[in-house]
Write a protein that holds these residues in place. Structure first.
Motif: not given
Length: 86
Positions: A19-34
């Motif tokens: 579950a932790g890996i799934a959550v982290l992979s979802g968060c890392s898929s989009s970096a903040p845009l500047f």
């Protein structure tokens, strides 16, 4: 008893790890845009026709913000904004 508890604990750890890996992979898929001026953009989504996206942006920015892009799809408004410099 110890053996079955140990087996349960091992399965629980594996499930939590997955579950932790799934959550982290979802968060890392989009970096903040500047923006070119260095301001961070934020995306909010709300029902089309409501002003909650604007309210969220104002609350987050403490007032003024610039709309970078907005679109509507399937009854949902997507608003990308950047807070104005203070």
């Amino acid at each position: 008893m110890k053996r079955s508890l140990s087996s349960f604990a091992r399965r629980a750890c594996v499930a939590l790890g997955a579950a932790g890996i799934a959550v982290l992979s979802g968060c890392s898929s989009s970096a903040p845009l500047f923006l070119s001026d260095g301001r961070i953009t934020t995306l909010v989504q709300c029902p089309n026709g409501s002003d909650s996206c604007v309210q969220q942006a104002r609350a987050s920015c403490g007032g003024a913000f610039d709309v970078v892009r907005q679109s509507t799809s399937n009854g949902t408004l997507s608003l990308i904004y950047a807070c104005r410099a203070k």
